[in-house]
Design an enzyme around this catalytic site. Sequence first.
Site, PDB file in Angstrom:
ATOM      1  N   LYS B 202      -0.046   3.128  19.818  1.00 12.87           N
ATOM      2  CA  LYS B 202       0.544   2.232  18.959  1.00 12.87           C
ATOM      3  C   LYS B 202       1.683   3.002  18.315  1.00 12.87           C
ATOM      4  O   LYS B 202       1.634   4.122  18.050  1.00 12.87           O
ATOM      5  CB  LYS B 202      -0.409   1.558  17.942  1.00 12.87           C
ATOM      6  CG  LYS B 202       0.143   1.123  16.753  1.00 12.87           C
ATOM      7  CD  LYS B 202      -1.038   0.452  15.783  1.00 12.87           C
ATOM      8  CE  LYS B 202      -0.282   0.036  14.369  1.00 12.87           C
ATOM      9  NZ  LYS B 202      -1.166  -0.277  13.434  1.00 12.87           N
ATOM     10  N   LYS B 204       4.190   2.735  15.176  1.00 16.81           N
ATOM     11  CA  LYS B 204       4.484   2.154  13.692  1.00 16.81           C
ATOM     12  C   LYS B 204       5.870   1.717  13.640  1.00 16.81           C
ATOM     13  O   LYS B 204       6.881   2.562  13.677  1.00 16.81           O
ATOM     14  CB  LYS B 204       4.157   2.963  12.633  1.00 16.81           C
ATOM     15  CG  LYS B 204       4.558   2.673  11.378  1.00 16.81           C
ATOM     16  CD  LYS B 204       3.851   1.093  10.762  1.00 16.81           C
ATOM     17  CE  LYS B 204       2.614   1.471  10.387  1.00 16.81           C
ATOM     18  NZ  LYS B 204       1.797   0.429   9.785  1.00 16.81           N
ATOM     19  N   ASP B 233       3.964  -2.419  15.603  1.00 14.21           N
ATOM     20  CA  ASP B 233       3.688  -3.036  14.528  1.00 14.21           C
ATOM     21  C   ASP B 233       4.825  -3.078  13.549  1.00 14.21           C
ATOM     22  O   ASP B 233       4.833  -1.852  12.958  1.00 14.21           O
ATOM     23  CB  ASP B 233       2.366  -2.300  13.679  1.00 14.21           C
ATOM     24  CG  ASP B 233       2.014  -2.848  12.288  1.00 14.21           C
ATOM     25  OD1 ASP B 233       2.511  -3.886  11.903  1.00 14.21           O
ATOM     26  OD2 ASP B 233       1.337  -2.187  11.639  1.00 14.21           O
ATOM     27  N   ASN B 235       5.192  -4.245  10.800  1.00 16.60           N
ATOM     28  CA  ASN B 235       4.764  -4.381   9.517  1.00 16.60           C
ATOM     29  C   ASN B 235       5.361  -5.665   8.685  1.00 16.60           C
ATOM     30  O   ASN B 235       5.945  -5.475   7.476  1.00 16.60           O
ATOM     31  CB  ASN B 235       4.947  -3.175   8.748  1.00 16.60           C
ATOM     32  CG  ASN B 235       3.739  -2.428   8.298  1.00 16.60           C
ATOM     33  OD1 ASN B 235       4.082  -1.035   8.521  1.00 16.60           O
ATOM     34  ND2 ASN B 235       2.666  -2.680   8.384  1.00 16.60           N
ATOM     35  N   ASN B 281      -3.148  -7.349  10.060  1.00 13.51           N
ATOM     36  CA  ASN B 281      -3.833  -6.726   9.050  1.00 13.51           C
ATOM     37  C   ASN B 281      -3.181  -7.067   7.763  1.00 13.51           C
ATOM     38  O   ASN B 281      -3.261  -6.508   6.637  1.00 13.51           O
ATOM     39  CB  ASN B 281      -3.991  -5.239   9.002  1.00 13.51           C
ATOM     40  CG  ASN B 281      -2.920  -4.226   8.848  1.00 13.51           C
ATOM     41  OD1 ASN B 281      -1.979  -4.493   9.265  1.00 13.51           O
ATOM     42  ND2 ASN B 281      -2.865  -3.520   7.554  1.00 13.51           N
ATOM     43  N   ASP B 305     -10.768  -3.396   8.717  1.00 17.38           N
ATOM     44  CA  ASP B 305     -10.787  -2.190   7.981  1.00 17.38           C
ATOM     45  C   ASP B 305     -12.058  -2.288   7.052  1.00 17.38           C
ATOM     46  O   ASP B 305     -11.895  -3.120   5.944  1.00 17.38           O
ATOM     47  CB  ASP B 305      -9.460  -2.002   7.340  1.00 17.38           C
ATOM     48  CG  ASP B 305      -9.272  -0.641   6.694  1.00 17.38           C
ATOM     49  OD1 ASP B 305     -10.135  -0.253   6.117  1.00 17.38           O
ATOM     50  OD2 ASP B 305      -8.229  -0.247   6.683  1.00 17.38           O
ATOM     51  N   HIS B 332      -7.767  -1.481  11.711  1.00 21.97           N
ATOM     52  CA  HIS B 332      -6.515  -0.700  11.161  1.00 21.97           C
ATOM     53  C   HIS B 332      -7.196   0.444  10.589  1.00 21.97           C
ATOM     54  O   HIS B 332      -8.097   0.983   9.987  1.00 21.97           O
ATOM     55  CB  HIS B 332      -6.159  -1.751  10.041  1.00 21.97           C
ATOM     56  CG  HIS B 332      -5.237  -1.415   9.038  1.00 21.97           C
ATOM     57  ND1 HIS B 332      -5.704  -0.902   7.552  1.00 21.97           N
ATOM     58  CD2 HIS B 332      -4.212  -1.141   8.856  1.00 21.97           C
ATOM     59  CE1 HIS B 332      -4.446  -0.355   7.017  1.00 21.97           C
ATOM     60  NE2 HIS B 332      -3.459  -0.769   7.737  1.00 21.97           N
ATOM     61  N   ASN B 334      -5.504   3.818   7.649  1.00 24.22           N
ATOM     62  CA  ASN B 334      -4.466   4.438   6.690  1.00 24.22           C
ATOM     63  C   ASN B 334      -4.788   5.868   6.861  1.00 24.22           C
ATOM     64  O   ASN B 334      -5.776   6.320   7.363  1.00 24.22           O
ATOM     65  CB  ASN B 334      -4.513   4.019   5.194  1.00 24.22           C
ATOM     66  CG  ASN B 334      -3.988   2.856   4.810  1.00 24.22           C
ATOM     67  OD1 ASN B 334      -4.433   1.985   4.212  1.00 24.22           O
ATOM     68  ND2 ASN B 334      -2.697   2.539   5.171  1.00 24.22           N
ATOM     69  N   ARG B 414       0.416   5.361  -4.402  1.00 23.19           N
ATOM     70  CA  ARG B 414       1.476   5.591  -3.176  1.00 23.19           C
ATOM     71  C   ARG B 414       2.614   4.769  -3.228  1.00 23.19           C
ATOM     72  O   ARG B 414       2.730   3.685  -3.905  1.00 23.19           O
ATOM     73  CB  ARG B 414       0.744   4.945  -1.725  1.00 23.19           C
ATOM     74  CG  ARG B 414       1.549   5.043  -0.445  1.00 23.19           C
ATOM     75  CD  ARG B 414       0.782   4.408   0.903  1.00 23.19           C
ATOM     76  NE  ARG B 414       1.606   4.452   1.790  1.00 23.19           N
ATOM     77  CZ  ARG B 414       1.539   3.995   2.935  1.00 23.19           C
ATOM     78  NH1 ARG B 414       0.238   3.664   3.137  1.00 23.19           N
ATOM     79  NH2 ARG B 414       2.407   3.775   3.956  1.00 23.19           N
TER      80      ARG B 414
END
Lengths: 434, 434
Positions: B202, B204, B233, B235, B281, B305, B332, B334, B414
């Site tokens: 995958k 990002k 992804d 996003n 997600n 998740d 999913h 993190n 974050r």
Amino acid sequence: MPNKPGPRIQELRITPIAIVDPPLLNAAGLHAPYALRTIVELVTDDGISGISEIPGTRDTDLALEAARPLLLGKDVFHLNEIQRVLTAQFGTETTAERGLTPWDQRKLVHVFSAIEVACLDVIGKVTGRPVVDLLGGQLRDRVPFSAYLFYKYEGAGGPLAFGTDPAAQGWPAARQAAALDPAGIVAQARAMCAEFGFQSIKLKGGVFEPAQEVAAMIALREAFGSEVPLRIDPNALWTVETAIRYGRELEPILEYLEDPVRGQENMAAVRQVLKTPLATNMCTTSFGDMPSSLARGSEDIILSDHHFWGGLRASMTLAGICQTFGRGLSMHSNSHLGISLAAMVHLGAALPEVPYALDTHYPWQSDEVVRGGRFRFEDGAVAVPTEPGLGVELDREALARLHRNYLACGLTKRDDEVEMRKVVPGWTFQAVRW
Amino acid sequence: MPNKPGPRIQELRITPIAIVDPPLLNAAGLHAPYALRTIVELVTDDGISGISEIPGTRDTDLALEAARPLLLGKDVFHLNEIQRVLTAQFGTETTAERGLTPWDQRKLVHVFSAIEVACLDVIGKVTGRPVVDLLGGQLRDRVPFSAYLFYKYEGAGGPLAFGTDPAAQGWPAARQAAALDPAGIVAQARAMCAEFGFQSIKLKGGVFEPAQEVAAMIALREAFGSEVPLRIDPNALWTVETAIRYGRELEPILEYLEDPVRGQENMAAVRQVLKTPLATNMCTTSFGDMPSSLARGSEDIILSDHHFWGGLRASMTLAGICQTFGRGLSMHSNSHLGISLAAMVHLGAALPEVPYALDTHYPWQSDEVVRGGRFRFEDGAVAVPTEPGLGVELDREALARLHRNYLACGLTKRDDEVEMRKVVPGWTFQAVRW
């Protein structure tokens, strides 16, 4: 430190029993003097026993026998794996496989339910926790049930099928008395509510012309007032037109209307017209039926039944689906004894919400197969067992006696049509009658 | 014999930690040199400890503090009741509350996930079973993960954020190296797959113009061939037009396309055009979002998740919903350490099917907070722990050190945008960019 494996299933005991059942009338005919149940007992390699109870037919018993080699040696915690091998053996089943009668005889769901509940009983015992704690723990300490009224002939079932004990009073007398008209139904309701404290009432319909059954509901409303929720279940015998016509008459007094018509499309047509919520255990009976139920908007309330939805954990998943998709949840019942009742109560205690009192036939039964005798109802509710596992233990003497009943009565499956013909020669079941 | 109550929660320890995180690029900017996690430890009245790990922010830590009085004294088996009181405290949350960034900071799901996983760890320990056995038992003994590639600046995070160890080779070198173009991504993939044995990949995305990211995917396909499934992804940063245009280019090579656009309506518009399955997600992130996801047909695959869906049992319910409604399920991730990974593996082992290798950021982390060091991957998969509970124990020295990192680094939440501006002055997050 590697995990100790097991306990593993070492023995699977399948005992068909016949329990005394009164001559209750329903859409498919008449209850026989005995209802069949199958008691399943698992014994693990460390000697722990777990039990369960499911509706009995010879075919289900044979399916359980066929499943035995798949089950022996399996870890009782490995329920996902057990479900996988049983699904591979029997295949998944939707309402299409369920058939037309008011009851359900699909194999996979019955067999897996029997094994899953018995495994959870074992798990509860080895972990020292009641089964409800294996479902996330209880949200209530008492689970409410509804009075379940039946049109019936005189008699209390079993050897006394058509006799009445003249000395009986109260609920024993009402359980023996005939109830074939609105006055009889009201009398039955009064006696049952007095004995068990039920605070809502359901009538099994689909027996007489809709006008008489509607009259019985109106009589119940007049007798009990608006504080007691009322339901009627015509077992899918009405046409859409009949359901709309009589549904409108019942609209002011019903909590919900159960399976007035057959099939999701007909339910959806009725639901578009009536304000009364529609419930089902006949038109949407499996996870495979849920997408079309939601897409069609055919029902408001799904009647779970751990015997038919594949066990207690699957019933929790069904509850999650109903919560997610804005559907209500209640619970269906067949003639049953205390092992099934215990499982129903554990599940009922763990459900996110219990907005509707659950169904139970239990007051109609007089036998019991668990030690300590029959469960007590208080204000229509059953206290959640707190002992490890299901909280019930087999009364082996009673089990042996009820198994002898099974052998003696000669029944191998439920056939209410045959039974009805003994009273009304030539009577035939019709999937849609009015 | 009444059931022995408890074990009950007597103590709740909430420890924010900061873990070294490389300068990974994503739609919201740049990973800071440290990622925040919160380690939760429950101690019961009989001295048993259960642990969990969730994404860390000061707000979540405060929510956990606020939840403490609701939790003390609760039976660890009473997860339904714990969920009920936490829901009353924090309210339910759907995607509307999730916000626009690529990560999720909703309170209820994080707090309940933290408590539920720690309770399941306790339950596993007191019953002598791995957590997977509390989810119905394992269906596989190894859980497959996907390589998770990132565009990145040079450096491996922490004090070395922008330095490179000239002696590093293999994956340590690739973890430090910059990857800002297709060749860099392919090199990163080769090193990561060589180290961990991943068999799917995958990327990002949402970092560069779609044309460059598409070029990176095509380069990966050329490098790895058609046997290695590929995903990207962006996003949710693409417009519908962009998603369709580049989605069509990627159609021949993608296993699935994750969150190309923002919101269910836009996902549905893309899904009507592309043959490639769409995963999410970001557009469907809660049970409350599922009805509209299904009605709109916005996604094929839901990325579970347990931190965001309210724990492991809720994730099993989500799996049941996906199975019932014909949707795929994957997972999913993190930035996380071994406690989260252990929970993900237990869940992954119990899921009915794992058709897609799960996401994990774990290879990007170099810290660990569990005893025995970091988890090993073999052929891209992690073996399911067999010890009671999660099968991991806190390394208290490491926990103290990582907590000191937290205090020293000064981060409380974050914020990839702030971090990105240190490198690209004036950079701003855009919810839809291309």
